[in-house]
Scaffold this motif. Structure first.
Motif, PDB file in Angstrom:
ATOM      1  N   GLU A  46       0.856  -1.169   0.000  1.00 26.98           N
ATOM      2  CA  GLU A  46       0.000   0.000   0.000  1.00 26.98           C
ATOM      3  C   GLU A  46       0.899   1.228   0.000  1.00 26.98           C
ATOM      4  N   PRO A  47       0.770   2.085  -1.008  1.00 31.89           N
ATOM      5  CA  PRO A  47       1.605   3.284  -1.007  1.00 31.89           C
ATOM      6  C   PRO A  47       1.232   4.191   0.161  1.00 31.89           C
ATOM      7  N   ALA A  48       2.213   4.914   0.629  1.00 34.52           N
ATOM      8  CA  ALA A  48       1.970   5.850   1.723  1.00 34.52           C
ATOM      9  C   ALA A  48       1.022   6.942   1.242  1.00 34.52           C
ATOM     10  N   GLY A  49       0.212   7.411   2.135  1.00 35.77           N
ATOM     11  CA  GLY A  49      -0.714   8.486   1.798  1.00 35.77           C
ATOM     12  C   GLY A  49       0.011   9.813   1.708  1.00 35.77           C
ATOM     13  N   PRO A  50      -0.696  10.834   1.265  1.00 40.60           N
ATOM     14  CA  PRO A  50      -0.087  12.161   1.166  1.00 40.60           C
ATOM     15  C   PRO A  50       0.394  12.631   2.534  1.00 40.60           C
ATOM     16  N   ALA A  51       1.541  13.265   2.541  1.00 40.61           N
ATOM     17  CA  ALA A  51       2.092  13.802   3.785  1.00 40.61           C
ATOM     18  C   ALA A  51       2.636  15.199   3.512  1.00 40.61           C
ATOM     19  N   PRO A  52       2.209  16.179   4.286  1.00 40.05           N
ATOM     20  CA  PRO A  52       2.693  17.548   4.082  1.00 40.05           C
ATOM     21  C   PRO A  52       4.207  17.626   4.249  1.00 40.05           C
ATOM     22  N   LEU A  53       4.830  18.420   3.409  1.00 40.32           N
ATOM     23  CA  LEU A  53       6.277  18.603   3.500  1.00 40.32           C
ATOM     24  C   LEU A  53       6.653  19.600   4.589  1.00 40.32           C
ATOM     25  N   GLY A  54       5.705  20.434   4.966  1.00 33.34           N
ATOM     26  CA  GLY A  54       5.974  21.407   6.014  1.00 33.34           C
ATOM     27  C   GLY A  54       6.801  22.587   5.540  1.00 33.34           C
ATOM     28  N   VAL A  55       6.756  22.883   4.256  1.00 31.49           N
ATOM     29  CA  VAL A  55       7.489  24.020   3.712  1.00 31.49           C
ATOM     30  C   VAL A  55       6.534  25.203   3.661  1.00 31.49           C
ATOM     31  N   ALA A  56       6.897  26.267   4.335  1.00 29.64           N
ATOM     32  CA  ALA A  56       6.046  27.452   4.361  1.00 29.64           C
ATOM     33  C   ALA A  56       6.441  28.393   3.225  1.00 29.64           C
ATOM     34  N   ALA A  57       5.447  28.912   2.540  1.00 30.75           N
ATOM     35  CA  ALA A  57       5.693  29.868   1.464  1.00 30.75           C
ATOM     36  C   ALA A  57       5.732  31.273   2.060  1.00 30.75           C
ATOM     37  N   GLU A  58       6.693  32.049   1.620  1.00 31.09           N
ATOM     38  CA  GLU A  58       6.787  33.434   2.079  1.00 31.09           C
ATOM     39  C   GLU A  58       6.017  34.333   1.133  1.00 31.09           C
ATOM     40  N   LEU A  59       5.343  35.296   1.687  1.00 32.10           N
ATOM     41  CA  LEU A  59       4.586  36.233   0.870  1.00 32.10           C
ATOM     42  C   LEU A  59       5.540  37.135   0.094  1.00 32.10           C
ATOM     43  N   THR A  60       5.157  37.416  -1.144  1.00 25.88           N
ATOM     44  CA  THR A  60       5.994  38.266  -1.995  1.00 25.88           C
ATOM     45  C   THR A  60       5.535  39.715  -1.976  1.00 25.88           C
ATOM     46  N   GLY A  61       4.297  39.933  -1.551  1.00 27.29           N
ATOM     47  CA  GLY A  61       3.745  41.284  -1.589  1.00 27.29           C
ATOM     48  C   GLY A  61       3.000  41.563  -2.881  1.00 27.29           C
ATOM     49  N   HIS A  62       3.078  40.672  -3.820  1.00 26.39           N
ATOM     50  CA  HIS A  62       2.347  40.788  -5.086  1.00 26.39           C
ATOM     51  C   HIS A  62       1.177  39.806  -4.997  1.00 26.39           C
ATOM     52  N   PRO A  63      -0.047  40.310  -4.837  1.00 25.55           N
ATOM     53  CA  PRO A  63      -1.191  39.430  -4.564  1.00 25.55           C
ATOM     54  C   PRO A  63      -1.390  38.306  -5.576  1.00 25.55           C
ATOM     55  N   ALA A  64      -1.190  38.577  -6.856  1.00 26.78           N
ATOM     56  CA  ALA A  64      -1.408  37.532  -7.867  1.00 26.78           C
ATOM     57  C   ALA A  64      -0.366  36.420  -7.728  1.00 26.78           C
ATOM     58  N   VAL A  65       0.878  36.787  -7.444  1.00 24.96           N
ATOM     59  CA  VAL A  65       1.941  35.793  -7.261  1.00 24.96           C
ATOM     60  C   VAL A  65       1.695  35.016  -5.973  1.00 24.96           C
ATOM     61  N   ASP A  66       1.332  35.715  -4.907  1.00 21.31           N
ATOM     62  CA  ASP A  66       1.059  35.042  -3.632  1.00 21.31           C
ATOM     63  C   ASP A  66      -0.085  34.032  -3.765  1.00 21.31           C
TER      64      ASP A  66
END
Length: 93
Positions: free
Chosen positions: A25-45
């Motif tokens: 049975e393959p392992a289920g999805p697991a979060p990588l725990g990588v946080a995205a930093e805001l760029t200040g550009h709403p469309a990119v964020d």
């Protein structure tokens, strides 16, 4: 050299169901725990925030999200290269 033939080696033949079948049975999805930093550009964020969706998808679902985010980021970068329309010349001096 000898003219004698070696005796055939008997090999055990496993019948279906004899051995314990291994299940994988393959392992289920697991979060990588990588946080995205805001760029200040709403469309990119907004595009980068979509990457968090892959934490809840199996690996075969990641590609669709990555490609969509890549297209969106490419569109945002391309829009930075477009120049605004030239302003009409005002000759009221």
């Amino acid at each position: 050299m000898s003219d004698e033939m070696p005796e055939p080696v008997e090999r055990a033949v496993e019948e279906p169901g004899d051995a314990a079948e291994e299940t994988y049975e393959p392992a289920g999805p697991a979060p990588l725990g990588v946080a995205a930093e805001l760029t200040g550009h709403p469309a990119v964020d907004a595009r980068l925030a979509r990457l968090a969706e892959v934490d809840h998808l199996p690996a075969d679902g990641h590609l669709e999200v990555y490609e969509d985010v890549h297209r969106g980021l490419r569109a945002e970068l391309t829009s930075l290269d477009t120049h605004p329309a030239p302003r009409p010349y005002d000759n009221r001096s």
